[in-house]
Design an enzyme around this catalytic site. Structure first.
Site, PDB file in Angstrom:
ATOM      1  N   TYR A   1      -9.295  -8.795  28.461  1.00 44.60           N
ATOM      2  CA  TYR A   1     -10.349  -9.761  28.169  1.00 44.60           C
ATOM      3  C   TYR A   1      -9.730 -11.147  27.991  1.00 44.60           C
ATOM      4  CZ  TYR A   1     -14.740 -11.368  26.037  1.00 44.60           C
ATOM      5  OH  TYR A   1     -15.915 -12.013  25.764  1.00 44.60           O
ATOM      6  N   SER A   2     -10.202 -12.109  28.763  1.00 46.52           N
ATOM      7  CA  SER A   2      -9.653 -13.459  28.715  1.00 46.52           C
ATOM      8  C   SER A   2     -10.765 -14.480  28.864  1.00 46.52           C
ATOM      9  CB  SER A   2      -8.615 -13.665  29.815  1.00 46.52           C
ATOM     10  OG  SER A   2      -8.222 -15.020  29.898  1.00 46.52           O
ATOM     11  N   ASN A   3     -10.903 -15.348  27.874  1.00 50.25           N
ATOM     12  CA  ASN A   3     -11.937 -16.372  27.933  1.00 50.25           C
ATOM     13  C   ASN A   3     -11.723 -17.345  29.073  1.00 50.25           C
ATOM     14  OD1 ASN A   3     -13.689 -15.930  25.398  1.00 50.25           O
ATOM     15  ND2 ASN A   3     -11.608 -15.764  24.629  1.00 50.25           N
TER      16      ASN A   3
ATOM     17  N   GLY B   1     -20.502 -10.935  20.764  1.00 46.04           N
ATOM     18  CA  GLY B   1     -19.959 -12.280  20.657  1.00 46.04           C
ATOM     19  C   GLY B   1     -19.415 -12.534  19.270  1.00 46.04           C
TER      20      GLY B   1
ATOM     21  N   SER C   1     -19.556 -15.021  22.807  1.00 45.20           N
ATOM     22  CA  SER C   1     -19.312 -14.494  24.155  1.00 45.20           C
ATOM     23  C   SER C   1     -20.528 -13.862  24.825  1.00 45.20           C
ATOM     24  CB  SER C   1     -18.161 -13.485  24.122  1.00 45.20           C
ATOM     25  OG  SER C   1     -16.932 -14.151  23.974  1.00 45.20           O
TER      26      SER C   1
ATOM     27  N   THR D   1     -11.965 -20.768  18.467  1.00 45.94           N
ATOM     28  CA  THR D   1     -13.041 -20.991  17.508  1.00 45.94           C
ATOM     29  C   THR D   1     -13.221 -19.790  16.582  1.00 45.94           C
ATOM     30  OG1 THR D   1     -14.645 -20.212  19.151  1.00 45.94           O
ATOM     31  CG2 THR D   1     -14.327 -22.599  18.966  1.00 45.94           C
TER      32      THR D   1
END
Length: 368
Positions: free
Chosen positions: A185-187, A324, A87, A149
Site C-alpha cells: 500500500y503506497s499513497n 481511511g 483514504s 497526516t
C-alpha cells in the site's frame, strides 16, 4: 453495571461466539441486533471523543453514536456531521479512472508513461492497473519524517503542498519491488492517479470527481478542502494526545499533503449513497466493476482491488468499500452486495480501529 462495561460484554459475546462457531456460521445471541450495534458504539467511549456507527437496510438499520461532536462540549453527534475520510478518497479517484476506461480514454494495462510522460521514474513498466491496486512498487512518500497526516506535525500541519512536491519526495527513494511482483500500500500511487485524471481530462482531479460523482449523486456534504485547513460545520472535531501528555485539537489540518490519496471530507449518508451507486452499477460498467473487484491479498481478512477493498466476514460473505485514517479520524465505509451498508467513524482514537470495526461488522452482518 456501567454502560461501557455492558457494551464490552456485548462485544465480547459477539466476538467469542464468532470464533466459536467459525466461518460460515450464523450467530444467534440473546441481545437484539440494534442493541448490540448500540453497545459497539458505546464501548468506544473511553478511547474516542466521538463514535458514529451507521447501518442501512435491508435488516435492522439506524445510526448509533457516543461521545461528543466537539470535545469539551455536551452536544453528542447527530449522525449527519462532516468528517475527514482519509483514504476512502481513493475509491472516488479510482471510480473516476474506471469511468475514463469505459469511455475508451484510459487503458488499465497501458503504462502510466502513456498518460504522464516523464513524470514517474520507470513509468514505462508500470501499468495503470498496478497504480490502482498498489502493485506498482512505488515508495510511499508518507513514510518520510514529517510527510504523513497520520502523525502530529505541529505548526507544519497547516503547510500547503503541491502534488509535484509529494511525488518528488517519493521518487527520491528506490521502489519497493519491480512492478507487478508484490503488493504494498503506497499513497504515492494515488497522487499519480490524481495526476493521471488531470492529464487525461485537462482539468484538476477534484473538479472532475465533483462533476462526475458528487454532483450527479447530490453528495452535498462531500468536499475537497484543498489548502483550506478548516472543516465546514456541522462537523465532528478531533484531538490527539502528544508524548508529553498535552491534548491538542487536530480538527484543522491542511490536507494537501494527502491530495488525491486522502484529502476528502464527507458524511456517513454521503458515503453510503456513493457506495450504493458504485457497487449497484450506477457509476461504471459491469466490466469495470468486475475489474475493481479483482483483488490481491492485504492481510487481516482484507483484499485490495482497484481502489476498492474486500473484507471477508467471519460468518461468510464479503463487504466491499474502503477504510481511511489520518490524525484524529478513522473511517470504515463498506457495503454487502445485498445493499446493507456500514459506516464507522472513530474520532480522537489511537490505532487503526480494527477491533471496533470487526465488532460492528459482526453485529451488523452475522447476527440472526
Amino acid at each position: 453495571m456501567s454502560a461501557p462495561s455492558t457494551a464490552r460484554r456485548a462485544i465480547g459475546a459477539v466476538l467469542v461466539t464468532t470464533l466459536a462457531l467459525g466461518t460460515g456460521a450464523a450467530l444467534t445471541v440473546s441481545l437484539a441486533r440494534p442493541q448490540v450495534l448500540g453497545a459497539v458504539a458505546a464501548s468506544t467511549s473511553t478511547s474516542t471523543s466521538a463514535t458514529l456507527l451507521s447501518v442501512t437496510a435491508p435488516g435492522p438499520s439506524g445510526t448509533w453514536t457516543s461521545g461528543r461532536a466537539r470535545p469539551g462540549l455536551t452536544k453528542p453527534p447527530a449522525g449527519d456531521e462532516r468528517f475527514r475520510i482519509g483514504s476512502v478518497t481513493k475509491t472516488f479517484v479510482a471510480t473516476t479512472i474506471l469511468q475514463l476506461v469505459d469511455e475508451g480514454r484510459v487503458d488499465l494495462d497501458a503504462p502510466v508513461e502513456t498518460y504522464l510522460p516523464g513524470t514517474v521514474p520507470g513509468g514505462a513498466a508500470i501499468t495503470v492497473r498496478q497504480v490502482l491496486n498498489h502493485t506498482s512498487g512505488l515508495y510511499d512518500y508518507m513514510k518520510g519524517e514529517g510527510w504523513s497526516t497520520n502523525r502530529w506535525r505541529g505548526a507544519a500541519r497547516l503547510t500547503a503542498y503541491t502534488p509535484d512536491e509529494l511525488l518528488a519526495e517519493a521518487f527520491r527513494h528506490a521502489p519497493y519491488f519491480p512492478p507487478g511482483t508484490d503488493f504494498r500500500y503506497s499513497n504515492t500511487n494515488y497522487v499519480v492517479a490524481g495526476r493521471l485524471v488531470g492529464a487525461v481530462t485537462g482539468r484538476p482531479y477534484a473538479d472532475v470527481v465533483r462533476h462526475r460523482i458528487l454532483e450527479p449523486l447530490a453528495l452535498h456534504g462531500t468536499t475537497f478542502p484543498g489548502d483550506d485547513p478548516g472543516l465546514l460545520e456541522p462537523a465532528v472535531h478531533a484531538t490527539t494526545t502528544l508524548d508529553d501528555g498535552e491534548t491538542v485539537d487536530v480538527t484543522e489540518q491542511n490536507v494537501s499533503l494527502d491530495w488525491a490519496a486522502g484529502e476528502m471530507v464527507s458524511t456517513a449518508g454521503d458515503l453510503q449513497t456513493f457506495f450504493d451507486a458504485l457497487l449497484g452499477g450506477d457509476l461504471i460498467s459491469d466490466e469495470s466493476l468486475a475489474e475493481m473487484r479483482t483483488t490481491v491479498p492485504m492481510g487481516m481478512g482484507f483484499h485490495y482491488g482497484l481502489g476498492l477493498e474486500r473484507f471477508d466476514l467471519p460468518c461468510g460473505g464479503s463487504l466491499w468499500g474502503h477504510g481511511g485514517q489520518l490524525l484524529g479520524y478513522v473511517t470504515y465505509a463498506y457495503r454487502r452486495d445485498d445493499g446493507r451498508g456500514l459506516t464507522l467513524l472513530l474520532a480522537s482514537g489511537t490505532g487503526d480501529g480494527f477491533v471496533p470495526f470487526a465488532a460492528a461488522a459482526t453485529a451488523a452482518y452475522c447476527l440472526t
